[in-house]
Write a protein that holds these residues in place. Structure first.
Motif, mmCIF file in Angstrom:
data_model
loop_
_atom_site.group_PDB
_atom_site.id
_atom_site.type_symbol
_atom_site.label_atom_id
_atom_site.label_comp_id
_atom_site.label_asym_id
_atom_site.label_seq_id
_atom_site.Cartn_x
_atom_site.Cartn_y
_atom_site.Cartn_z
ATOM 1 N N UNK A 78 0.898 -1.298 -0.115
ATOM 2 C CA UNK A 78 0.020 -0.128 0.020
ATOM 3 C C UNK A 78 0.935 1.346 -0.209
ATOM 4 N N UNK A 79 0.271 2.283 -0.444
ATOM 5 C CA UNK A 79 1.091 3.567 -0.657
ATOM 6 C C UNK A 79 -0.134 4.657 -0.825
ATOM 7 N N UNK A 80 0.321 5.857 -1.126
ATOM 8 C CA UNK A 80 -0.641 6.983 -1.041
ATOM 9 C C UNK A 80 -1.851 7.060 -2.219
ATOM 10 N N UNK A 81 -1.161 5.909 -3.103
ATOM 11 C CA UNK A 81 -2.321 5.812 -4.594
ATOM 12 C C UNK A 81 -3.320 4.791 -4.222
ATOM 13 N N UNK A 82 -3.040 3.676 -3.392
ATOM 14 C CA UNK A 82 -3.837 2.470 -3.301
ATOM 15 C C UNK A 82 -3.294 1.517 -2.681
ATOM 16 N N UNK A 83 -3.884 0.298 -2.937
ATOM 17 C CA UNK A 83 -3.475 -1.021 -1.995
ATOM 18 C C UNK A 83 -3.603 -2.042 -2.995
ATOM 19 N N UNK A 84 -2.802 -2.951 -2.888
ATOM 20 C CA UNK A 84 -2.748 -4.400 -3.662
ATOM 21 C C UNK A 84 -2.814 -5.615 -2.514
ATOM 22 N N UNK A 85 -3.770 -6.325 -2.551
ATOM 23 C CA UNK A 85 -3.690 -7.554 -1.302
ATOM 24 C C UNK A 85 -3.668 -8.796 -2.394
ATOM 25 N N UNK A 86 -3.095 -9.843 -1.837
ATOM 26 C CA UNK A 86 -2.934 -10.838 -2.316
ATOM 27 C C UNK A 86 -3.225 -11.983 -1.479
ATOM 28 N N UNK A 87 -4.309 -12.763 -1.625
ATOM 29 C CA UNK A 87 -4.689 -13.967 -0.810
ATOM 30 C C UNK A 87 -4.321 -15.231 -1.590
ATOM 31 N N UNK A 88 -3.545 -15.967 -0.924
ATOM 32 C CA UNK A 88 -3.136 -17.282 -1.314
ATOM 33 C C UNK A 88 -3.576 -18.371 -0.384
ATOM 34 N N UNK A 89 -4.121 -19.448 -0.837
ATOM 35 C CA UNK A 89 -4.596 -20.671 -0.375
ATOM 36 C C UNK A 89 -4.417 -21.745 -1.205
ATOM 37 N N UNK A 90 -4.581 -23.048 -0.377
ATOM 38 C CA UNK A 90 -4.563 -24.352 -1.144
ATOM 39 C C UNK A 90 -5.744 -24.987 -1.131
ATOM 40 N N UNK A 91 -6.765 -24.419 -0.903
ATOM 41 C CA UNK A 91 -8.273 -25.099 -0.816
ATOM 42 C C UNK A 91 -8.497 -25.152 -2.065
ATOM 43 N N UNK A 92 -9.979 -25.597 -2.153
ATOM 44 C CA UNK A 92 -10.417 -25.891 -3.552
ATOM 45 C C UNK A 92 -10.833 -24.599 -4.313
ATOM 46 N N UNK A 93 -10.478 -24.864 -5.545
ATOM 47 C CA UNK A 93 -10.585 -23.650 -6.486
ATOM 48 C C UNK A 93 -12.002 -23.825 -7.190
ATOM 49 N N UNK A 94 -12.078 -22.413 -7.886
ATOM 50 C CA UNK A 94 -13.493 -22.231 -8.253
ATOM 51 C C UNK A 94 -13.524 -21.356 -9.511
ATOM 52 N N UNK A 131 -0.611 -22.537 -5.057
ATOM 53 C CA UNK A 131 -1.895 -22.181 -4.279
ATOM 54 C C UNK A 131 -2.726 -21.447 -5.404
ATOM 55 N N UNK A 132 -4.149 -21.442 -5.026
ATOM 56 C CA UNK A 132 -5.212 -20.285 -5.684
ATOM 57 C C UNK A 132 -4.694 -18.827 -5.319
ATOM 58 N N UNK A 133 -4.734 -17.917 -6.117
ATOM 59 C CA UNK A 133 -4.246 -16.374 -5.834
ATOM 60 C C UNK A 133 -5.338 -15.418 -6.157
ATOM 61 N N UNK A 134 -5.731 -14.830 -5.143
ATOM 62 C CA UNK A 134 -6.719 -13.971 -5.416
ATOM 63 C C UNK A 134 -6.139 -12.545 -5.293
ATOM 64 N N UNK A 135 -6.086 -11.707 -6.300
ATOM 65 C CA UNK A 135 -5.707 -10.260 -6.234
ATOM 66 C C UNK A 135 -6.557 -9.116 -6.269
ATOM 67 N N UNK A 136 -6.478 -8.417 -5.356
ATOM 68 C CA UNK A 136 -7.344 -7.363 -5.076
ATOM 69 C C UNK A 136 -6.969 -6.012 -5.173
ATOM 70 N N UNK A 137 -7.328 -4.953 -6.006
ATOM 71 C CA UNK A 137 -6.505 -3.877 -6.100
ATOM 72 C C UNK A 137 -7.608 -2.569 -5.858
#
Length: 195
Positions: A78-94, A131-137
């Motif tokens: 994160x910085x003054x312009x925004x935030x990037x969040x990555x969640x990584x898991x080894x659960x079931x994909x969809x 892992x499954x990777x979900x990236x939020x911006x």
């Protein structure tokens, strides 16, 4: 970069939410007059935390439904312009494309998570795999940044954002929030006020 690893259980949701909220505050634009953040900054944090909370819920409830919960690795830039969040898991994909938009006028008690995530975030990318990777911006209002272009791609597991477009053997999905009403998502998220 902030890194956090927690068990993929709802018991640890609050801890993860607090870290995301703190990251939003830490990178908030500095106020010259020393005043408190305005409504725009409060909305930024509320929307980011709501979307992250829904993503964490989905991993804990759906991703690890078939057995004991594994870990959720969380990376936050994160910085003054925004935030990037990555969640990584080894659960079931969809397949996110297979999830239909809920009837927003009915406000169902479940099935709103992906709708809320897509509504509040500027970019949502999902790559199934191990892992499954979900990236939020999420970009701050008025930001001209390319937050989320992902060119840095500095992940502990060695994933770059090119993985989202060229995932070998897996289908990559990308969403844009423009197709979803933020007001409807706010109603679904429990009445967060969005102007």
């Amino acid at each position: 970069m902030i890194r956090l690893r927690v068990p993929g259980s709802l018991t640890y949701r609050h801890l993860a939410l607090r870290v995301v909220a703190a990251a939003c505050k830490m990178a908030a634009p500095r106020r010259v007059d020393g005043g408190s953040p305005g409504p725009t900054e409060e909305e930024f944090e509320a929307q980011t935390v709501s979307a992250f909370g829904e993503a964490f819920n989905n991993i804990a409830i759906h991703g690890y439904r078939a057995g004991p919960p594994g870990d959720v690795d969380i990376e936050i830039e994160s910085d003054a312009d925004g935030i990037i969040i990555r969640l990584m898991d080894t659960g079931c994909s969809f397949d996110p494309a297979s999830i239909e938009s809920p009837p927003i006028d009915d406000l169902p008690e479940s099935g709103m998570g992906l709708f809320i995530i897509k509504s509040f975030m500027d970019e949502v990318d999902y790559r199934p795999g191990s892992p499954n990777v979900l990236r939020l911006v999420k970009r701050r209002e008025g930001s001209s940044c390319s937050a989320g272009d992902g060119s840095e791609g500095d992940s502990e597991q060695g994933h770059t954002d090119a993985d989202f477009t060229e995932a070998k053997g897996h289908r990559a999905s990308s969403f844009r929030m423009r197709s979803v009403s933020r007001v409807g998502a706010a109603r679904a998220a429990g009445g967060i006020k969005i102007q």
